[in-house]
Design an enzyme around this catalytic site. Structure first.
Site, short mmCIF file in Angstrom:
data_model
loop_
_atom_site.label_atom_id
_atom_site.label_comp_id
_atom_site.label_asym_id
_atom_site.label_seq_id
_atom_site.Cartn_x
_atom_site.Cartn_y
_atom_site.Cartn_z
N ASP A 167 0.83 -1.20 0.00
CA ASP A 167 0.00 0.00 0.00
C ASP A 167 0.87 1.25 0.00
O ASP A 167 1.85 1.32 -0.75
CB ASP A 167 -0.94 -0.03 1.21
N HIS A 204 -3.41 5.87 4.29
CA HIS A 204 -4.20 4.76 3.76
C HIS A 204 -3.67 3.42 4.26
O HIS A 204 -4.42 2.57 4.74
CB HIS A 204 -4.16 4.82 2.23
N SER A 414 -11.30 -0.64 -0.08
CA SER A 414 -9.95 -0.64 0.48
C SER A 414 -9.94 -1.14 1.91
O SER A 414 -8.98 -1.79 2.35
CB SER A 414 -9.37 0.78 0.47
#
Length: 477
Positions: A167, A204, A414
């Site tokens: 990621d 994230h 996600s």
């Protein structure tokens, strides 16, 4: 004019990949992004066939230049693909490329005769998706805790399940949050801009790690910053980056991937074909996000879950809305999605634990759901004005700013993905199961929750510590 998130993110990703001319596809629609003037082919005989076929086709079409057709460098390592340049990316519209379309057309008869794929656009693989998560993060109070709340089971380094997250990396103060004590990995590069404002996508990877750790504390989570550049990478590079990730870390029990792309096809991505074939021969389970386009179009690599030979090695995950009873408005769907997990308004770690960090919203919210749903979804609530939307609309509005102090609420497939990965890991611990693929099969066979997604009755995975979020109608948002 309403915000247009895909087009806004198209401009954002173009700035993050300044040396790569990009177009939208297919046929000028906003389904995926790809590199202009280039197609991908397998190295060797396929590349020779493709080059000859494209030259012959371009010779027969007067407005196309066959002299521009050439292989653009050697094959990319273990992924075994090479770029075939077919046109001048500076020509034509900035958001489309007819030379690539002609090159694909030229190879169709050869593919039909060969019975296999020879050529592909060079797609942009990005954080899932609509070129961004389902919404932007919203600050959440530390006192309210995470959702899912942390499981209180102990962490045992001798039996912990190995989870690799490919990621954006980890925010600098993630260790200040106790559930992330066992999380390691790469730092989030350029977490803030020159003014100290949090960049889009920053956090994230940290958010995902927090979800895994909350659902399955007996895990050793490693987060790599493979997708640091606006969460985007060219398909021609993505396969090699995945190989680099597992070479560096080792093949994990679970590989959590919240990124991908559609490509308008049903046979996968050419650029990661070699990686996926090797994955199939390993014991690793890939848990992959289904994407946030509200579409039934296969999204890769998640859609490998239903390709012959990959059924046990991939788990594709869609997102449920806050009540867990229906699909989130943004989730991709279809028979290629194995399971759905909570993915709307989850709360996890972001940044600002040590020092508060400001963030300026990039997208404005819509007046109503862009996908036609009538509840107060993430399209329209909570209300805010964003930089990219205002720049596109040229209204002169002032974007909204918030401050993060540790936790955030965020939505997207996600984040449904690490919920599912965490549940597989928790099942492995609870049942002393060492095979992640066996755990996948057992978990799907034993689940007892269902949800409705676009009229279909689908399996739902709901963590015991997850708290449903009350659903309101759009009129009461």
């Amino acid at each position: 004019m309403a915000p247009q998130r895909f087009h806004e993110q198209f401009a954002h990703i173009r700035r993050s990949l300044p040396d790569v001319p990009l177009a939208m596809g297919p046929d000028d629609s906003a389904e995926f992004l790809y590199e202009k003037g280039v197609v991908l082919v397998r190295d060797g005989e396929d590349a020779r066939i493709a080059e000859d076929a494209v030259r012959a086709h371009f010779t027969a079409v007067p407005e196309l230049d066959q002299d521009r057709v050439r292989r653009d460098g050697p094959a990319a390592g273990r992924s075994g693909v090479t770029r075939l340049r077919v046109g001048d990316p500076g020509e034509g519209r900035p958001d489309a490329d007819r030379t690539v379309a002609h090159a694909l057309r030229a190879l169709r008869p050869h593919e039909e005769r060969a019975g296999r794929r020879l050529v592909s656009r060079n797609h942009v693989v990005h954080i899932a998706v609509n070129a961004c998560p389902g919404d932007e993060p919203v600050p959440a109070p530390l006192a309210a805790g995470t959702n899912p709340a942390p499981d209180t089971s102990p962490h045992d380094p001798d039996t912990a399940v190995d989870v690799l997250v490919v990621d954006t990396g980890l925010t600098r103060d993630h260790r200040s949050f106790a559930p992330l004590a066992h999380v390691t990995g790469d730092p989030q590069l350029e977490e803030t801009d020159g003014d100290g404002v949090l960049r889009q996508y920053a956090g994230h990877g940290t958010f995902i790690a927090g979800v895994v750790a909350a659902v399955a504390p007996n895990t050793d989570v490693t987060v790599l910053n493979t997708l640091n550049d606006a969460g985007a990478v060219l398909e021609s590079e993505f396969g090699e980056k995945l190989f680099e990730a597992v070479d560096r870390h080792g093949w994990p029990d679970l590989l959590s991937l919240s990124a991908g792309t559609a490509n308008g096809r049903s046979d996968g991505l050419l650029g990661i074909d070699a990686f996926m074939r090797e994955l199939r021969e390993r014991r690793t389970l890939l848990v992959a996000a289904a994407g946030n386009n509200a579409s039934a179009t296969p999204f890769w690599p998640a859609a490998y879950a239903t390709l012959p030979g990959y059924e046990n090695s991939v788990l594709s995950v869609g997102a449920l809305r806050g009540d867990g009873e229906f699909g989130a408005c943004f989730t991709n769907h279809g028979p290629w999605v194995n399971v759905y997990a909570p993915g709307e308004r989850l709360t996890s770690a972001l940044t600002g634990f040590d020092t508060p960090v400001p963030y300026v919203y990039q997208h404005s919210t819509y007046d109503s759901c862009r996908y036609g749903f009538t509840y107060a979804c993430t399209c329209c609530f909570p209300r805010h004005t964003g930089v990219l939307s205002e720049a596109r609309e040229n209204t002169g509005g002032k974007p909204d700013q918030v401050v993060f102090e540790g936790l955030a609420t965020w939505s997207g497939t996600s984040f449904a993905t690490p919920v599912a990965a965490g549940l597989v890991a928790a099942h492995m611990t609870a049942h002393k199961e060492s095979d992640p693929r066996a755990a996948r099969r057992q978990l799907l066979a034993s689940h007892d929750a269902w949800a409705e997604v676009r009229g279909a009755h689908v399996p739902a995975l709901l963590p015991p510590t997850w708290r449903p979020v009350p659903i309101r109608s759009a009129g009461t948002a």
